[in-house]
Design a protein around this motif. Structure first.
Motif, PDB file in Angstrom:
ATOM      1  N   VAL A   2     -10.944   3.731   1.478  1.00 25.12           N
ATOM      2  CA  VAL A   2     -10.885   4.782   2.499  1.00 25.12           C
ATOM      3  C   VAL A   2      -9.817   4.427   3.537  1.00 25.12           C
ATOM      4  CG1 VAL A   2     -12.183   5.800   4.422  1.00 25.12           C
ATOM      5  CG2 VAL A   2     -13.271   5.529   2.185  1.00 25.12           C
ATOM      6  N   HIS A   3      -9.856   3.180   3.985  1.00 28.46           N
ATOM      7  CA  HIS A   3      -8.917   2.725   5.024  1.00 28.46           C
ATOM      8  C   HIS A   3      -7.469   2.855   4.552  1.00 28.46           C
ATOM      9  CE1 HIS A   3      -7.275   0.309   8.272  1.00 28.46           C
ATOM     10  NE2 HIS A   3      -6.700  -0.481   7.377  1.00 28.46           N
ATOM     11  N   PHE A   4      -7.181   2.334   3.369  1.00 26.35           N
ATOM     12  CA  PHE A   4      -5.782   2.349   2.918  1.00 26.35           C
ATOM     13  C   PHE A   4      -5.347   3.758   2.486  1.00 26.35           C
ATOM     14  CE2 PHE A   4      -6.787  -2.229   2.528  1.00 26.35           C
ATOM     15  CZ  PHE A   4      -5.874  -2.657   3.479  1.00 26.35           C
ATOM     16  N   GLY A   5      -6.289   4.586   2.066  1.00 27.58           N
ATOM     17  CA  GLY A   5      -5.977   5.994   1.822  1.00 27.58           C
ATOM     18  C   GLY A   5      -5.514   6.660   3.114  1.00 27.58           C
ATOM     19  N   HIS A   6      -6.256   6.378   4.206  1.00 26.07           N
ATOM     20  CA  HIS A   6      -5.862   6.933   5.507  1.00 26.07           C
ATOM     21  C   HIS A   6      -4.494   6.407   5.928  1.00 26.07           C
ATOM     22  CE1 HIS A   6     -10.305   7.899   6.751  1.00 26.07           C
ATOM     23  NE2 HIS A   6      -9.911   8.537   5.681  1.00 26.07           N
ATOM     24  N   MET A   7      -4.263   5.103   5.687  1.00 24.79           N
ATOM     25  CA  MET A   7      -2.964   4.510   6.059  1.00 24.79           C
ATOM     26  C   MET A   7      -1.824   5.197   5.309  1.00 24.79           C
ATOM     27  SD  MET A   7      -3.295   1.550   8.045  1.00 24.79           S
ATOM     28  CE  MET A   7      -2.186   0.272   7.469  1.00 24.79           C
ATOM     29  N   LEU A   8      -2.027   5.442   4.000  1.00 28.13           N
ATOM     30  CA  LEU A   8      -0.978   6.106   3.205  1.00 28.13           C
ATOM     31  C   LEU A   8      -0.623   7.457   3.816  1.00 28.13           C
ATOM     32  CD1 LEU A   8      -2.070   5.580  -0.530  1.00 28.13           C
ATOM     33  CD2 LEU A   8      -0.219   4.412   0.666  1.00 28.13           C
ATOM     34  N   HIS A   9      -1.656   8.185   4.243  1.00 30.56           N
ATOM     35  CA  HIS A   9      -1.434   9.509   4.810  1.00 30.56           C
ATOM     36  C   HIS A   9      -0.769   9.416   6.176  1.00 30.56           C
ATOM     37  CE1 HIS A   9      -2.433  13.443   6.612  1.00 30.56           C
ATOM     38  NE2 HIS A   9      -2.185  13.866   5.385  1.00 30.56           N
ATOM     39  N   GLN A  10      -1.277   8.507   7.015  1.00 34.65           N
ATOM     40  CA  GLN A  10      -0.709   8.341   8.363  1.00 34.65           C
ATOM     41  C   GLN A  10       0.778   8.023   8.306  1.00 34.65           C
ATOM     42  OE1 GLN A  10      -2.835   5.208  10.347  1.00 34.65           O
ATOM     43  NE2 GLN A  10      -4.591   6.527  10.769  1.00 34.65           N
ATOM     44  N   ASP A  79      -4.594 -10.606 -13.417  1.00 32.86           N
ATOM     45  CA  ASP A  79      -4.579 -11.052 -12.016  1.00 32.86           C
ATOM     46  C   ASP A  79      -4.708  -9.891 -11.028  1.00 32.86           C
ATOM     47  OD1 ASP A  79      -1.968 -10.283 -13.078  1.00 32.86           O
ATOM     48  OD2 ASP A  79      -1.122 -10.903 -11.148  1.00 32.86           O
ATOM     49  N   VAL A  80      -4.531  -8.666 -11.484  1.00 30.49           N
ATOM     50  CA  VAL A  80      -4.515  -7.518 -10.566  1.00 30.49           C
ATOM     51  C   VAL A  80      -5.935  -7.042 -10.268  1.00 30.49           C
ATOM     52  CG1 VAL A  80      -3.869  -5.083 -10.352  1.00 30.49           C
ATOM     53  CG2 VAL A  80      -2.188  -6.758 -11.143  1.00 30.49           C
ATOM     54  N   LYS A  81      -6.197  -6.895  -8.950  1.00 37.22           N
ATOM     55  CA  LYS A  81      -7.518  -6.404  -8.519  1.00 37.22           C
ATOM     56  C   LYS A  81      -7.406  -5.116  -7.697  1.00 37.22           C
ATOM     57  CE  LYS A  81     -10.137 -10.157  -9.630  1.00 37.22           C
ATOM     58  NZ  LYS A  81      -9.141 -10.908 -10.416  1.00 37.22           N
ATOM     59  N   GLY A  82      -6.181  -4.724  -7.333  1.00 37.20           N
ATOM     60  CA  GLY A  82      -6.024  -3.509  -6.542  1.00 37.20           C
ATOM     61  C   GLY A  82      -4.706  -2.818  -6.844  1.00 37.20           C
ATOM     62  N   ILE A  83      -4.725  -1.462  -6.872  1.00 39.71           N
ATOM     63  CA  ILE A  83      -3.524  -0.678  -7.203  1.00 39.71           C
ATOM     64  C   ILE A  83      -3.369   0.466  -6.207  1.00 39.71           C
ATOM     65  CG2 ILE A  83      -2.409   0.780  -8.971  1.00 39.71           C
ATOM     66  CD1 ILE A  83      -4.048  -0.731 -11.087  1.00 39.71           C
ATOM     67  N   VAL A  84      -2.128   0.701  -5.775  1.00 37.89           N
ATOM     68  CA  VAL A  84      -1.829   1.822  -4.879  1.00 37.89           C
ATOM     69  C   VAL A  84      -0.690   2.632  -5.497  1.00 37.89           C
ATOM     70  CG1 VAL A  84      -0.984   2.485  -2.594  1.00 37.89           C
ATOM     71  CG2 VAL A  84      -2.509   0.517  -2.824  1.00 37.89           C
ATOM     72  N   HIS A  85      -0.891   3.941  -5.621  1.00 38.01           N
ATOM     73  CA  HIS A  85       0.185   4.827  -6.074  1.00 38.01           C
ATOM     74  C   HIS A  85       0.426   5.877  -4.998  1.00 38.01           C
ATOM     75  CE1 HIS A  85       2.592   7.734  -8.091  1.00 38.01           C
ATOM     76  NE2 HIS A  85       1.626   8.635  -8.088  1.00 38.01           N
ATOM     77  N   ALA A  86       1.697   6.062  -4.626  1.00 36.07           N
ATOM     78  CA  ALA A  86       2.034   7.034  -3.577  1.00 36.07           C
ATOM     79  C   ALA A  86       3.438   7.563  -3.806  1.00 36.07           C
ATOM     80  CB  ALA A  86       1.916   6.380  -2.203  1.00 36.07           C
ATOM     81  N   HIS A  87       3.863   8.485  -2.920  1.00 40.35           N
ATOM     82  CA  HIS A  87       5.189   9.091  -3.008  1.00 40.35           C
ATOM     83  C   HIS A  87       5.934   8.890  -1.693  1.00 40.35           C
ATOM     84  CE1 HIS A  87       3.012  12.244  -5.787  1.00 40.35           C
ATOM     85  NE2 HIS A  87       3.079  11.052  -6.342  1.00 40.35           N
ATOM     86  N   PRO A  88       6.140   7.638  -1.255  1.00 37.65           N
ATOM     87  CA  PRO A  88       6.848   7.433   0.021  1.00 37.65           C
ATOM     88  C   PRO A  88       8.263   7.996  -0.073  1.00 37.65           C
ATOM     89  CG  PRO A  88       6.626   5.358  -1.175  1.00 37.65           C
ATOM     90  CD  PRO A  88       5.842   6.375  -1.933  1.00 37.65           C
ATOM     91  N   TYR A 161      -1.321  -2.574  -1.061  1.00 35.08           N
ATOM     92  CA  TYR A 161      -0.855  -1.647  -0.026  1.00 35.08           C
ATOM     93  C   TYR A 161       0.374  -2.216   0.705  1.00 35.08           C
ATOM     94  CZ  TYR A 161      -0.328   0.901   4.227  1.00 35.08           C
ATOM     95  OH  TYR A 161       0.245   1.608   5.249  1.00 35.08           O
ATOM     96  N   MET A 162       0.309  -3.529   1.014  1.00 37.86           N
ATOM     97  CA  MET A 162       1.444  -4.173   1.698  1.00 37.86           C
ATOM     98  C   MET A 162       2.711  -4.085   0.860  1.00 37.86           C
ATOM     99  SD  MET A 162       0.408  -5.538   4.554  1.00 37.86           S
ATOM    100  CE  MET A 162      -0.629  -6.738   5.346  1.00 37.86           C
ATOM    101  N   LYS A 163       2.544  -4.238  -0.456  1.00 40.16           N
ATOM    102  CA  LYS A 163       3.721  -4.147  -1.331  1.00 40.16           C
ATOM    103  C   LYS A 163       4.305  -2.739  -1.279  1.00 40.16           C
ATOM    104  CE  LYS A 163       2.506  -8.066  -4.058  1.00 40.16           C
ATOM    105  NZ  LYS A 163       2.655  -8.847  -5.229  1.00 40.16           N
TER     106      LYS A 163
END
Ligand SMILES: [Zn+2]
Length: 249
Positions: A2-10, A79-88, A161-163
């Protein structure tokens, strides 16, 4: 999520219902964001849990249409435990111009990500997209997707998310060098030192996108990337680097 979803939008990395996030809960379960929802409005109860074949185990909503891409990354990278996909916008601009972000222009990016390749175009939600990404996933932690966006992944969702942030920030820097009409890529021994530092950080699991240190003059939190640690590492290991460089040459 939820937090990083909000960050992506912000930060404007997604518009409307774009983007998706996931985490590996354990050996058999992945939690993914639902389809057709703004990342600014996500709540914990919206999340969907699936197995490694993509079958829904929990949650009321339909799962993201990009689930296959997430499952592929989890399959290929233990090794991967988290994935973020976006359109920056800036990084996606490079992806829409057919340009990878593979020039060594900034030392921290060389250490943190190596380079960011460009996968060929594949229609979203189809095996074409997975086929385009598959050869790149094992050796890269962030990939530009032609005419589409960016996917980044790491040992935690936070690091993934940092990446994503690093990719977009680097894309902005690369764009400025294009506007200035001049680029001065790192090369030779300077570049070899960074590559060596990257491989050492990877082997010790010590790559962290950044650490947060408290307080500047304005009382705000300031994020500080790795340069100090990097410089110290290079200084203290300078001898090692030089002898290894000699041995390699
Ligand atoms: Zn997308």
């Amino acid at each position: 999520m939820v937090h990083f979803g909000h960050m992506l939008h912000q930060r404007g990395y997604v518009a409307a219902t774009d983007g998706n996030l996931s985490v590996r809960l354990d050996d058999e379960r992945i939690m993914v964001t639902p389809t057709c929802m703004s990342k600014s409005m996500l709540r914990t109860s919206d999340m969907v849990v699936v197995d490694l074949e993509g079958r829904r185990l929990a949650g009321n909503r339909d799962v993201s249409s990009e689930l296959a891409m997430h499952l592929l990354i989890y399959r290929l990278r233990a090794d991967v435990k988290g994935i973020v996909h976006a359109h920056p916008p800036t990084a996606t601009g490079f992806a829409a111009a057919g340009l990878p972000l593979n020039q060594p222009l900034v030392c921290e990016v060389v250490i943190g990500l190596g380079s960011i390749p460009l996968a060929k175009y594949g229609t979203p939600g189809t095996p074409e997209l997975s086929d385009a990404l598959e050869p790149l996933i094992p050796q890269y932690d962030a990939i530009l997707m032609s005419n589409h966006g960016v996917v980044a992944y790491a040992d935690t969702l936070h690091h993934a998310y940092m990446k994503m942030e690093t990719v977009e920030h680097f894309a902005q820097i690369a764009l400025v060098t294009h506007l200035l009409g001049r680029q001065q890529p790192l090369e030779g021994e300077d570049l070899e030192k960074l590559k060596l530092a990257r491989s050492r950080y990877q082997s010790t699991g010590a790559i962290q996108p950044c650490s947060i240190v408290a307080g500047n003059d304005h009382g705000r939190l300031q994020t500080r990337p790795t340069p100090l640690r990097l410089e110290n590492a290079i200084r203290t290991r300078g001898k090692d680097f030089r002898s290894q460089l000699k041995a390699n040459s």
